[in-house]
Design a protein around this motif. Structure first.
Motif, PDB file in Angstrom:
ATOM      1  N   MET A   1       0.814  -1.193   0.000  1.00 56.32           N
ATOM      2  CA  MET A   1       0.000   0.000   0.000  1.00 56.32           C
ATOM      3  C   MET A   1       0.862   1.264   0.000  1.00 56.32           C
ATOM      4  O   MET A   1       0.460   2.268  -0.564  1.00 56.32           O
ATOM      5  CB  MET A   1      -0.914  -0.029   1.218  1.00 56.32           C
ATOM      6  CG  MET A   1      -2.030   0.941   1.142  1.00 56.32           C
ATOM      7  SD  MET A   1      -3.119   0.481  -0.197  1.00 56.32           S
ATOM      8  CE  MET A   1      -4.455   1.534   0.113  1.00 56.32           C
TER       9      MET A   1
ATOM     10  N   LEU B   1       1.808   2.594  -3.492  1.00 63.35           N
ATOM     11  CA  LEU B   1       0.843   3.443  -4.177  1.00 63.35           C
ATOM     12  C   LEU B   1       0.962   4.901  -3.738  1.00 63.35           C
ATOM     13  O   LEU B   1       0.690   5.815  -4.525  1.00 63.35           O
ATOM     14  CB  LEU B   1      -0.573   2.947  -3.928  1.00 63.35           C
ATOM     15  CG  LEU B   1      -0.971   1.661  -4.648  1.00 63.35           C
ATOM     16  CD1 LEU B   1      -2.376   1.259  -4.247  1.00 63.35           C
ATOM     17  CD2 LEU B   1      -0.871   1.837  -6.140  1.00 63.35           C
TER      18      LEU B   1
ATOM     19  N   VAL C   1       1.434   6.865  -7.384  1.00 60.09           N
ATOM     20  CA  VAL C   1       0.367   7.724  -7.905  1.00 60.09           C
ATOM     21  C   VAL C   1       0.832   9.167  -8.032  1.00 60.09           C
ATOM     22  O   VAL C   1       0.678   9.770  -9.104  1.00 60.09           O
ATOM     23  CB  VAL C   1      -0.917   7.586  -7.044  1.00 60.09           C
ATOM     24  CG1 VAL C   1      -1.945   8.628  -7.435  1.00 60.09           C
ATOM     25  CG2 VAL C   1      -1.489   6.182  -7.176  1.00 60.09           C
TER      26      VAL C   1
END
Length: 55
Positions: A1, A4, A8
């Protein structure tokens, strides 16, 4: 996680840089003469001595 959280924003920043480079090229006239290079490639005349690369 946590990947990301880095991927992003990195993708958004790189996309923004690409968009900015495209808009800069568009405004500076890089896409004005799209057919000129194609016709210059087909010319039979040799280039002038001033335009020839130096060796």
């Amino acid at each position: 996680m946590t990947a990301l959280a880095w991927l992003v924003p990195a993708a958004l920043i790189l996309g923004g840089l690409g968009l900015g480079a495209f808009l800069w090229a568009l405004r500076s006239g890089q896409f004005e003469d799209m057919d000129g290079a194609a016709y210059r490639a087909l010319e039979d005349e040799p280039p002038d001595d001033d335009d020839a690369p130096r060796r």
